[in-house]
Motif scaffolding. Structure first.
Motif, PDB file in Angstrom:
ATOM      1  N   GLY A  66       2.624   7.630 -11.606  1.00  0.00           N
ATOM      2  CA  GLY A  66       2.606   7.710 -10.146  1.00  0.00           C
ATOM      3  C   GLY A  66       3.783   8.501  -9.607  1.00  0.00           C
ATOM      4  N   ARG A  67       4.960   8.324 -10.248  1.00  0.00           N
ATOM      5  CA  ARG A  67       6.135   9.112  -9.829  1.00  0.00           C
ATOM      6  C   ARG A  67       5.866  10.597 -10.064  1.00  0.00           C
ATOM      7  NH1 ARG A  67       9.253   4.382 -10.031  1.00  0.00           N
ATOM      8  NH2 ARG A  67       8.881   3.838 -12.190  1.00  0.00           N
ATOM      9  N   GLY A  68       5.248  10.893 -11.215  1.00  0.00           N
ATOM     10  CA  GLY A  68       4.912  12.294 -11.524  1.00  0.00           C
ATOM     11  C   GLY A  68       3.921  12.866 -10.507  1.00  0.00           C
ATOM     12  N   GLY A 125       4.632  17.026  -3.953  1.00  0.00           N
ATOM     13  CA  GLY A 125       5.680  17.769  -3.242  1.00  0.00           C
ATOM     14  C   GLY A 125       5.726  19.228  -3.681  1.00  0.00           C
ATOM     15  N   GLU A 126       5.529  19.447  -4.981  1.00  0.00           N
ATOM     16  CA  GLU A 126       5.524  20.842  -5.471  1.00  0.00           C
ATOM     17  C   GLU A 126       4.359  21.619  -4.853  1.00  0.00           C
ATOM     18  OE1 GLU A 126       7.490  19.877  -9.861  1.00  0.00           O
ATOM     19  OE2 GLU A 126       5.320  20.205  -9.692  1.00  0.00           O
ATOM     20  N   LEU A 127       3.211  20.961  -4.747  1.00  0.00           N
ATOM     21  CA  LEU A 127       2.045  21.622  -4.129  1.00  0.00           C
ATOM     22  C   LEU A 127       2.340  21.999  -2.674  1.00  0.00           C
ATOM     23  CD1 LEU A 127      -0.856  19.403  -5.531  1.00  0.00           C
ATOM     24  CD2 LEU A 127      -0.572  21.856  -5.947  1.00  0.00           C
ATOM     25  N   MET A 128       3.011  21.095  -1.958  1.00  0.00           N
ATOM     26  CA  MET A 128       3.357  21.400  -0.552  1.00  0.00           C
ATOM     27  C   MET A 128       4.307  22.594  -0.504  1.00  0.00           C
ATOM     28  SD  MET A 128       3.715  17.816   1.511  1.00  0.00           S
ATOM     29  CE  MET A 128       4.430  16.702   0.351  1.00  0.00           C
ATOM     30  N   ARG A 129       5.305  22.591  -1.384  1.00  0.00           N
ATOM     31  CA  ARG A 129       6.273  23.700  -1.392  1.00  0.00           C
ATOM     32  C   ARG A 129       5.564  25.020  -1.713  1.00  0.00           C
ATOM     33  NH1 ARG A 129      10.268  23.027  -5.855  1.00  0.00           N
ATOM     34  NH2 ARG A 129       8.650  24.209  -6.908  1.00  0.00           N
ATOM     35  N   GLU A 130       4.716  24.996  -2.766  1.00  0.00           N
ATOM     36  CA  GLU A 130       4.016  26.223  -3.182  1.00  0.00           C
ATOM     37  C   GLU A 130       3.106  26.752  -2.071  1.00  0.00           C
ATOM     38  OE1 GLU A 130       2.012  25.022  -6.780  1.00  0.00           O
ATOM     39  OE2 GLU A 130       3.950  24.648  -7.776  1.00  0.00           O
ATOM     40  N   ALA A 131       2.500  25.846  -1.308  1.00  0.00           N
ATOM     41  CA  ALA A 131       1.574  26.259  -0.238  1.00  0.00           C
ATOM     42  C   ALA A 131       2.319  26.593   1.059  1.00  0.00           C
ATOM     43  CB  ALA A 131       0.557  25.143   0.023  1.00  0.00           C
ATOM     44  N   THR A 158       6.968   7.347  -2.867  1.00  0.00           N
ATOM     45  CA  THR A 158       6.172   8.577  -2.993  1.00  0.00           C
ATOM     46  C   THR A 158       6.686   9.632  -2.017  1.00  0.00           C
ATOM     47  OG1 THR A 158       4.193   7.430  -3.757  1.00  0.00           O
ATOM     48  CG2 THR A 158       3.844   9.561  -2.666  1.00  0.00           C
ATOM     49  N   ALA A 159       6.937   9.227  -0.770  1.00  0.00           N
ATOM     50  CA  ALA A 159       7.436  10.183   0.231  1.00  0.00           C
ATOM     51  C   ALA A 159       8.770  10.771  -0.215  1.00  0.00           C
ATOM     52  CB  ALA A 159       7.583   9.485   1.580  1.00  0.00           C
ATOM     53  N   CYS A 160       9.673   9.920  -0.714  1.00  0.00           N
ATOM     54  CA  CYS A 160      11.001  10.409  -1.158  1.00  0.00           C
ATOM     55  C   CYS A 160      10.856  11.418  -2.287  1.00  0.00           C
ATOM     56  CB  CYS A 160      11.870   9.252  -1.639  1.00  0.00           C
ATOM     57  SG  CYS A 160      12.466   8.235  -0.315  1.00  0.00           S
ATOM     58  N   LEU A 161      10.040  11.081  -3.288  1.00  0.00           N
ATOM     59  CA  LEU A 161       9.890  11.965  -4.453  1.00  0.00           C
ATOM     60  C   LEU A 161       9.231  13.281  -4.055  1.00  0.00           C
ATOM     61  CD1 LEU A 161       8.754   9.245  -7.007  1.00  0.00           C
ATOM     62  CD2 LEU A 161      10.838  10.626  -7.205  1.00  0.00           C
ATOM     63  N   ALA A 162       8.184  13.201  -3.229  1.00  0.00           N
ATOM     64  CA  ALA A 162       7.466  14.416  -2.829  1.00  0.00           C
ATOM     65  C   ALA A 162       8.358  15.307  -1.971  1.00  0.00           C
ATOM     66  CB  ALA A 162       6.189  14.042  -2.071  1.00  0.00           C
ATOM     67  N   LEU A 163       9.079  14.700  -1.021  1.00  0.00           N
ATOM     68  CA  LEU A 163       9.929  15.510  -0.136  1.00  0.00           C
ATOM     69  C   LEU A 163      11.091  16.114  -0.907  1.00  0.00           C
ATOM     70  CD1 LEU A 163       9.765  13.262   3.033  1.00  0.00           C
ATOM     71  CD2 LEU A 163       8.834  15.580   2.782  1.00  0.00           C
ATOM     72  N   ASP A 164      11.613  15.383  -1.884  1.00  0.00           N
ATOM     73  CA  ASP A 164      12.680  15.930  -2.724  1.00  0.00           C
ATOM     74  C   ASP A 164      12.170  17.169  -3.461  1.00  0.00           C
ATOM     75  OD1 ASP A 164      15.312  15.818  -3.785  1.00  0.00           O
ATOM     76  OD2 ASP A 164      14.482  15.079  -5.660  1.00  0.00           O
ATOM     77  N   ALA A 165      10.953  17.074  -4.027  1.00  0.00           N
ATOM     78  CA  ALA A 165      10.386  18.207  -4.775  1.00  0.00           C
ATOM     79  C   ALA A 165      10.090  19.392  -3.856  1.00  0.00           C
ATOM     80  CB  ALA A 165       9.110  17.763  -5.488  1.00  0.00           C
ATOM     81  N   ALA A 166       9.868  19.109  -2.563  1.00  0.00           N
ATOM     82  CA  ALA A 166       9.566  20.183  -1.608  1.00  0.00           C
ATOM     83  C   ALA A 166      10.831  20.670  -0.887  1.00  0.00           C
ATOM     84  CB  ALA A 166       8.545  19.687  -0.576  1.00  0.00           C
ATOM     85  N   ASP A 167      12.013  20.180  -1.316  1.00  0.00           N
ATOM     86  CA  ASP A 167      13.286  20.502  -0.633  1.00  0.00           C
ATOM     87  C   ASP A 167      13.279  20.083   0.833  1.00  0.00           C
ATOM     88  OD1 ASP A 167      14.713  21.519  -2.781  1.00  0.00           O
ATOM     89  OD2 ASP A 167      13.826  23.514  -2.552  1.00  0.00           O
ATOM     90  N   ARG A 168      12.551  19.006   1.149  1.00  0.00           N
ATOM     91  CA  ARG A 168      12.505  18.494   2.529  1.00  0.00           C
ATOM     92  C   ARG A 168      12.997  17.046   2.580  1.00  0.00           C
ATOM     93  NH1 ARG A 168      11.945  22.855   5.788  1.00  0.00           N
ATOM     94  NH2 ARG A 168      10.905  21.679   7.444  1.00  0.00           N
ATOM     95  N   ASN A 206     -13.374   8.172  -0.696  1.00  0.00           N
ATOM     96  CA  ASN A 206     -12.265   7.646  -1.497  1.00  0.00           C
ATOM     97  C   ASN A 206     -11.128   8.657  -1.494  1.00  0.00           C
ATOM     98  OD1 ASN A 206     -13.177   5.015  -2.857  1.00  0.00           O
ATOM     99  ND2 ASN A 206     -14.936   6.373  -3.112  1.00  0.00           N
ATOM    100  N   ILE A 207      -9.914   8.163  -1.308  1.00  0.00           N
ATOM    101  CA  ILE A 207      -8.742   9.044  -1.233  1.00  0.00           C
ATOM    102  C   ILE A 207      -7.981   8.951  -2.557  1.00  0.00           C
ATOM    103  CG2 ILE A 207      -6.601   9.543   0.015  1.00  0.00           C
ATOM    104  CD1 ILE A 207      -8.586   9.628   2.150  1.00  0.00           C
ATOM    105  N   PRO A 208      -7.768  10.077  -3.239  1.00  0.00           N
ATOM    106  CA  PRO A 208      -7.066  10.042  -4.526  1.00  0.00           C
ATOM    107  C   PRO A 208      -5.549   9.866  -4.364  1.00  0.00           C
ATOM    108  CG  PRO A 208      -7.638  12.303  -3.955  1.00  0.00           C
ATOM    109  CD  PRO A 208      -8.213  11.426  -2.868  1.00  0.00           C
ATOM    110  N   THR A 209      -4.880   9.377  -5.403  1.00  0.00           N
ATOM    111  CA  THR A 209      -3.423   9.178  -5.345  1.00  0.00           C
ATOM    112  C   THR A 209      -2.688  10.514  -5.517  1.00  0.00           C
ATOM    113  OG1 THR A 209      -3.443   8.660  -7.722  1.00  0.00           O
ATOM    114  CG2 THR A 209      -3.423   6.798  -6.215  1.00  0.00           C
ATOM    115  N   GLY A 210      -1.640  10.686  -4.690  1.00  0.00           N
ATOM    116  CA  GLY A 210      -0.695  11.790  -4.896  1.00  0.00           C
ATOM    117  C   GLY A 210      -1.199  13.184  -4.580  1.00  0.00           C
TER     118      GLY A 210
END
Ligand SMILES: O=C(O)[C@@H](CO)OP(=O)(O)O
Length: 246
Positions: A33-35, A41-47, A65-75, A205-209
């Motif tokens: 889940g952390r991955g 976050g990487e997908l958001m950054r790339e897009a 999840t928000a912390c990890l994703a935003l960290d990966a997106a530099d946000r 159904n909404i997928p994780t991550g």
């Protein structure tokens, strides 16, 4: 003017992995889940979809999840707001129960009514039950609003006031808004945005991550269907959610 809204369900949780009904139980993310959160976050950054503000539930799987994703997106530095109104649907007396065993015990029809119908809540959870959240400090201010069980209709009723009073103003201010929440609180929002019927919503159904991006017009209506930043992975993961218990 259009505004950008990004919906992100938390990555796989410890109880997703064990196939247990979770609801308001505050379980954490698994390593997988952390991955997923980092990948989101990487997908958001790339897009180039870069949130200016994030709204989360009060539950650690969405917060982390928000912390990890935003960290990966530099946000990682953007303002954050949290509300119980973004929490997962309260699963009542099903919280902590195994989905497969529940399906075997109650049969397909009852299982699907509890899991995906619009207006049939599971039996309520007693305040002194093992998996109750009554009395937790994060919910001390809720009073009569504290749920003991919820159906999707109830989730929409408690989610929409926060949408109108907290998220819409951020969108109107021109911010790109990230909402990091849960399978059923995000189903409630997608139902509202896409005007999905009460019967049809059972099939969503909404997928994780997986970041799901909407462009909204001045009336807060989507200008096009929401798009997953990784559509193939999202479709496969949504099918896996649909099949839980089988
Ligand atoms: O257990 C839960 O809280 C939810 C989300 O994981 O499950 P379901 O997809 O069955 O509504």
């Amino acid at each position: 003017m259009t505004s950008t809204l990004v919906l992100l369900r938390h990555g796989e949780s410890e109880w997703n992995a064990k196939n247990l009904f979770t609801g308001w139980v505050d379980v954490n993310l698994t390593e997988k889940g952390r991955g997923e959160a980092v990948r989101g976050g990487e997908l958001m950054r790339e897009a180039g979809v870069l949130p200016d503000v994030v709204h989360t539930s009060l539950q650690r799987r969405a917060i982390n999840t928000a912390c990890l994703a935003l960290d990966a997106a530099d946000r990682h530095w953007i303002p954050v707001r949290r509300s119980w109104r973004l929490n997962e649907r309260h699963y009542g007396a099903l919280q902590g129960k195994d989905k497969k065993q529940t399906l075997a015990e109650f049969g397909e029809e009852q299982f699907m009514l509890w899991r995906r119908s619009f207006d049939v809540p599971p039996p309520p959870l007693d305040d002194d039950a093992e998996h109750s959240q009554a009395g937790l400090p994060q919910y001390a201010d809720l009073g009569e609003d504290m749920p003991r069980t919820e159906c999707l209709k109830d989730v929409i009723a408690r989610f929409l006031p926060y949408w109108e009073s907290a998220i819409v103003p951020d969108l109107r201010a021109g911010h790109t808004v990230l909402v990091a929440a849960h399978g059923n609180s995000l189903r409630a929002l997608v139902k509202h945005l896409d005007r999905i019927g009460d019967d049809e919503i059972a099939g969503l159904n909404i997928p994780t991550g997986m970041p799901l991006v909407y462009e909204l017009d001045d009336d807060m209506r989507p200008t096009a269907p929401g798009r997953y930043l990784d559509p193939e992975a999202a479709a496969a993961a949504a099918a896996a959610v649909a099949n839980q218990g089988r």
